[in-house]
Design a protein around this motif. Structure first.
Motif, short mmCIF file in Angstrom:
data_model
loop_
_atom_site.label_atom_id
_atom_site.label_comp_id
_atom_site.label_asym_id
_atom_site.label_seq_id
_atom_site.Cartn_x
_atom_site.Cartn_y
_atom_site.Cartn_z
N MET A 1 40.44 37.97 36.21
CA MET A 1 41.61 38.78 35.82
C MET A 1 42.89 38.03 36.18
SD MET A 1 42.07 41.62 34.25
CE MET A 1 41.23 43.18 34.51
N GLU A 2 43.75 37.85 35.18
CA GLU A 2 44.88 36.92 35.32
C GLU A 2 46.19 37.63 34.98
OE1 GLU A 2 44.76 33.60 36.00
OE2 GLU A 2 46.91 33.39 35.61
N ALA A 3 47.17 37.57 35.85
CA ALA A 3 48.46 38.22 35.61
C ALA A 3 49.56 37.19 35.42
CB ALA A 3 48.80 39.15 36.76
N GLU A 4 50.63 37.62 34.77
CA GLU A 4 51.84 36.80 34.70
C GLU A 4 53.04 37.70 34.91
OE1 GLU A 4 51.95 33.77 31.82
OE2 GLU A 4 54.14 33.62 31.75
N ILE A 5 54.00 37.19 35.67
CA ILE A 5 55.22 37.97 35.95
C ILE A 5 56.35 37.42 35.10
CG2 ILE A 5 56.97 38.56 37.68
CD1 ILE A 5 54.73 38.29 39.80
N ILE A 6 57.05 38.31 34.40
CA ILE A 6 58.26 37.93 33.67
C ILE A 6 59.43 38.71 34.29
CG2 ILE A 6 59.44 37.85 31.46
CD1 ILE A 6 56.73 37.78 30.09
N SER A 7 60.28 38.00 34.99
CA SER A 7 61.46 38.62 35.61
C SER A 7 62.62 38.52 34.64
CB SER A 7 61.81 37.91 36.92
OG SER A 7 60.68 37.85 37.77
N VAL A 8 63.19 39.67 34.29
CA VAL A 8 64.27 39.71 33.31
C VAL A 8 65.60 40.01 33.99
CG1 VAL A 8 65.06 40.75 31.15
CG2 VAL A 8 62.60 40.62 31.65
N GLY A 9 66.59 39.14 33.77
CA GLY A 9 67.90 39.42 34.34
C GLY A 9 68.76 38.18 34.45
N VAL B 1 43.31 48.67 40.45
CA VAL B 1 42.06 48.69 41.21
C VAL B 1 40.95 49.28 40.36
CG1 VAL B 1 40.87 49.82 43.12
CG2 VAL B 1 43.10 48.76 43.50
N ASN B 2 41.24 50.38 39.70
CA ASN B 2 40.15 51.03 38.97
C ASN B 2 39.86 50.25 37.70
OD1 ASN B 2 39.80 52.67 36.60
ND2 ASN B 2 41.61 53.87 37.21
N LEU B 3 40.83 49.47 37.23
CA LEU B 3 40.61 48.55 36.10
C LEU B 3 39.67 47.43 36.53
CD1 LEU B 3 42.21 48.31 33.25
CD2 LEU B 3 43.35 46.40 34.36
N LEU B 4 39.91 46.92 37.75
CA LEU B 4 39.11 45.80 38.26
C LEU B 4 37.68 46.22 38.51
CD1 LEU B 4 41.81 44.55 40.78
CD2 LEU B 4 40.98 43.22 38.84
N GLY B 5 37.51 47.53 38.79
CA GLY B 5 36.16 48.03 39.04
C GLY B 5 35.46 47.20 40.10
N GLY C 1 43.36 40.26 44.61
CA GLY C 1 42.46 39.26 44.06
C GLY C 1 42.72 38.99 42.58
N ILE C 2 43.92 39.34 42.13
CA ILE C 2 44.28 39.07 40.74
C ILE C 2 45.04 37.74 40.70
CG2 ILE C 2 45.73 39.82 38.81
CD1 ILE C 2 45.20 42.71 39.74
#
Lengths: 413, 413
Positions: B1-9, B169-173, B33-34
């Motif tokens: 499971m992979e996240a990306e942060i996009i900070s706008v401003g 969390v519940n998505l990660l199961g 753990g993402i």
């Protein structure tokens, strides 16, 4: 002229440190009038760093990379840039010599992994790093500029100011619109209170006026955009005049000037010496004063009387007074100021006593209650403050309050 | 499971504020753990935000956007996400009601531009924002998750903890892995020298070991990835044991512990008191010691003997000694330590004298030369250091060196 920042470091992605370098560089680029539309953070990973380099190469003229210049295996920024541009890494003997000196001066053994810190992508210029072993890199290649800077802010900032800004400025030549910025610092007024007074100026587009509240002061950033320095300076001057007219009584410094520098300058001007007695600030006032180069000329030193015992034995505060009024009181603050002045024979004695918390507060003397006092040949007087906040913030506010009281005393001379 | 942060401003690009949200989210994602491989900052600009969305959509499963949810025109994050995904914006009446209440509770008038804060991309769920007017958004679309959060940290953090983490969390199961991290702090060894000793550990994939050099210490970050807390903790424990075995003599603290906290704990353990005499550090040692809540229990205070006069009058350093050896010398450092101990009747006296620069250096006593000393009932001794760097860095290194000498003295008890 368009820049992009690529911050390299897994510790940034894990949130283990904050990306203060990006903020610092953003501020610096804005001041130079160089556009910045993307800040990208990637980990210590060659493939992803290359992808970020490719994207930046397409949309920016100046690529600024920070971090990954260390001697360790996971430091790979220079290597990746070289691979991305198909440039070989060349050992810069001058840098290697500097690194060797860095270690020998410290009587420390230089390990082989430091040698790689002296490698530069072919065509790159080494940027000196007086505060560390890793030199930075300035590389002009195919109409682009690639700047590689070390991660630690205390290494990055002097390198950027001394070796990158001059190169950027002369690169920009004429074709740049000047963005000039000035900071005006206020003490003794709240942000929203000040905002009310300059509402109309905050609304203006050019020059802009933006406020920033720090625990110890309000900072107004004046920013003007113009075709020439003169024009920008005029815009700033006119705006600053308006600020001066409306908030002048609260303004104590400009730009990088600090309260302790102002105090130092006034002391030199009047050829006076200072000593401080600190209770709740625990040495912070003396520390700030001695951060100013040359402060030994006017600052004699001080006493950190953290225990009541030292207030009586070193600062000659009467035990009876401590018992009747308590350590945090107008009387004790003034006695401390007079005491430090007499035992050090300084012209001016400053003192601060208070309750920094989290413990030690009572209903009649709550956490955040602080007295500051000044003693001179014209007598002694004090001020009382009540702040809120955590221990370190209250220490800072108390230290700034004492310095401001000393400043005001010196202004009346 | 992979996240990306996009900070706008745009304020982030101009360096007007630091991107603390990215650090906070990075920490939170790591704990879940993402994976997080990119943090991208863009200004309030639809075109560039769309480009960033496109890149993130290709490489991440979870897109987390922060900022640009305000009522003003330059706030366009939700609008841009909706356009990017070809979703219409729909007025969420529940959110609008909440916003109206927010204003009426504060007796403030709600302007029309606040209505747009109640708009959500179709299919999105509003995330409550008790601390502000802008609700967040949780949107599941085409196997991806898009999370939109408000910019102000005091709005973002509770929203993330109360409404995003449970969903993640519940998505990660089950496939939910834990990432645990620990910091080990070293003093008295260089980064590259230490690296040589733990090369093989740095090369390991899980747990990972990464070093970070600060002016006053080396930090090793141990990070373990596992299916359970216990498993992760075991990985960390085993790695820490290896570090202990190889570099134990240099390890002085863990995680958030500071040198001054360790010194304070040892003083309490042995029921001893401390006082310090500072020359070149100008109060920094006392300031650090008093940043620790409850330090008044063991720290009596000190003297900042910035002038020679105070060294003789307050610390009883013989004038003759100052003349013969100079203020920056082994003899004077030890005399200062003995002096502060006797005048304060503290169990332990610490002292530091040196040349912080930039001025005041000579060929035989260059800038960066520092002596630290400790006096106790078993006698007095000192160490000599030669550092490089700017004034404030040398002050910090000198302060840390004294605290470390005191720590080592206490460990021998």
């Amino acid at each position: 002229m368009e820049a992009e920042i690529i911050s390299v470091g897994t510790e940034l992605l894990l949130g283990q440190i904050s990306n203060t370098n990006a903020q610092y560089l953003g501020e610096q680029l804005a001041a130079l009038g160089i556009g910045l539309h993307h800040i990208v953070t990637v980990g210590d990973n060659k493939r992803r760093l290359k992808t970020s380099l490719r994207a930046a190469w397409e949309r920016a003229d100046i690529l600024i990379l920070t971090g990954g210049l260390g001697p360790t295996q996971d430091d790979m920024t220079k290597e990746t840039v070289a691979e991305f541009l198909n440039l070989e890494l060349i050992l810069d003997s001058a840098s290697l010599k500097t690194i060797r000196c860095f270690f020998s001066r410290r009587g420390r053994h230089m390990t082989d992994n430091n040698i790689k810190q002296a490698l530069l992508p072919k065509g790159g210029i080494a940027l000196p790093n007086p505060n560390g072993t890793a030199p930075g890199v300035w590389l002009e290649y195919k109409d682009k500029i690639v700047v590689i800077l070390p991660g630690p802010p205390f290494e990055l900032q002097p390198m950027f100011e001394n070796h990158v800004i001059p190169r950027l400025v002369n690169l920009l030549g004429d074709k740049h619109t000047v963005i000039k910025s000035r900071i005006v610092k206020l003490y003794g007024i709240g942000e929203s209170q000040a905002e009310e007074i300059v509402k109309d100026l905050v609304a203006s587009i050019n020059p802009t006026l933006a406020s920033y509240a720090k625990p110890t002061e309000i900072q107004y950033r004046l920013t003007a955009k113009a075709a020439s320095d003169t024009e920008a300076n005029n815009l700033l001057y006119n705006l600053e005049q308006k600020l001066q007219a409306r908030l002048g009584q609260y303004i104590f410094a400009r730009d990088e000037e600090t309260m302790q520098e102002i105090v130092g300058r006034l002391l030199k001007k009047h050829n006076l010496t200072l000593a401080v007695a600190e209770s709740c600030t625990g040495g912070l006032v003396a520390n700030w004063l001695t951060n100013v180069p040359g402060s030994s000329r006017y600052f004699k030193g001080g006493v950190v009387s953290y225990s009541n015992q030292l207030k009586t034995t070193l600062l000659q505060v009467p035990t009876e007074m401590l018992h009747r009024h308590g350590a945090v009181s107008k009387e004790v603050a003034e006695a401390m100021a007079a005491g430090i002045r007499s035992i050090t024979q300084a012209d001016i004695g400053g003192a601060v006593t208070g309750i920094a918390g989290p413990g030690g507060g009572t209903s009649e003397k709550p956490v955040g209650l602080v007295y500051v006092a000044v003693a001179s040949n014209t007598g002694v007087y004090s001020r009382c403050y009540q702040w809120h906040g955590v221990r370190e913030i209250i220490k800072q506010r108390a230290a700034q309050a004492l310095l401001n009281l000393i400043r005001q005393h010196l202004l009346e001379k």
